[in-house]
Design an enzyme around this catalytic site. Sequence first.
Site, PDB file in Angstrom:
ATOM      1  CG  HIS A 162      69.089  20.666  46.595  1.00 53.87           C
ATOM      2  ND1 HIS A 162      69.944  21.581  47.160  1.00 53.87           N
ATOM      3  CD2 HIS A 162      68.185  20.360  47.550  1.00 53.87           C
ATOM      4  CE1 HIS A 162      69.571  21.821  48.413  1.00 53.87           C
ATOM      5  NE2 HIS A 162      68.506  21.087  48.676  1.00 53.87           N
ATOM      6  CB  CYS A 249      72.508  27.687  46.493  1.00 51.08           C
ATOM      7  SG  CYS A 249      72.737  26.054  45.784  1.00 51.08           S
TER       8      CYS A 249
HETATM    9  N1  GLY Z   1      75.380  23.117  52.423  1.00 51.67           N
HETATM   10  C1  GLY Z   1      74.224  23.127  51.640  1.00 51.67           C
HETATM   11  C2  GLY Z   1      73.198  22.214  52.159  1.00 51.67           C
HETATM   12  O1  GLY Z   1      73.571  21.140  52.625  1.00 51.67           O
HETATM   13  O2  GLY Z   1      72.044  22.479  52.172  1.00 51.67           O
END
Ligand code: GLY
Length: 259
Positions: A162, A249
Site C-alpha cells: 500500500h 493498519c
Molecule cells: N496481510 C495484509 C494484506 O495483505 O492485506
Amino acid sequence: MQTLVALTRRVSPRIAECELTFINRQAIDYPRAVQQHSQYQQLLRNLGAKVIELPSDDQCPDCCFLEDTALVLDEVAVITRPGSEARRREVDGVAPTIMKYRNVVRIDSPGMLEAGDVLRMGRNLLVGVSTRTNQQGIEMLRTALKAYGYEVVAIPMKGALHLKSVCTALDDHTVLADPRHFDAGELSEYKLIEVPAAESMAANVLRINSAVCIHAGFHQTVDLLRAKGFDIRTLDISEFLKAEAGLTCMSIPFYASST
Ligand code: GLY
C-alpha cells in the site's frame, strides 16, 4: 465536545494465513500477536483515544487490519471495496459501526480501493495505485469527495503493498517515506524524510495529534526522528510486520461529537 475514537478489530486466530504480496511467509506467534495488539490499544488510550474493539471474523485472517475497509473523513466516510478478494467480506464487519458516526459512500465494482493506499494531507488525498487499488476505485473516490473539497492524487506504486506501507505523515507538512516505491516528485509540496534503506517498513508510522508511533525495532528511524524533535512513541509489533502490516493498519482513528 469532540472525542477521538479509534476503531480496532480483534486478531483472528487464523492470522498466520494472512494475505502476503511482497514478503515471504514467516511463522506468526498468535498469543504474542494478541498481546502486541492489546499493547497497541493501550497506547491509543494513553494518547487520549476511546478504543472500540470490533469482534474478529474468523473467516478473515487479516481482519485486524481494518484500516483498509473504510476511509473516515470529518464530513463523510468511504466504505471501500478491497482489491484482495479474500479480504472483501471484512467490510461487512466494520461498515455498520462506521455508519453510526458518518454518512457513507461506497466504492463499487469494478472499482477497488483499500484505505491503506490513502494518505490524507489536509484536503489532499494521495492514493496509491497498487495491486489493491485501481484507477476506477480512485475515480469513484474522486467523484464521491469532490463536493467536500478534497483533491485526489493518484500515485503509481511499485514493490510495496500500500502507499502507507512506505509513506505516512509525521505532521501536516512532512512525510516519512521510502521513495524507492513511487515517484517522490508527487510529494514535492511536502518535506520528505527518507527512512534508512534497511528499514523500509519503518515508513509506516501512526500519527495521533503530535505523537508519532513507530515499531520499536526500527532503531535507525527512531533515532533519526528523535534527533529531528518528533514526539516518538515506540511499541513492538513484530508479529504484524510478518503479516505485511504496520501501525496504521490496525485502527481507524477519527473525531466524533458523541460516542
Ligand atoms: N496481510 C495484509 C494484506 O495483505 O492485506
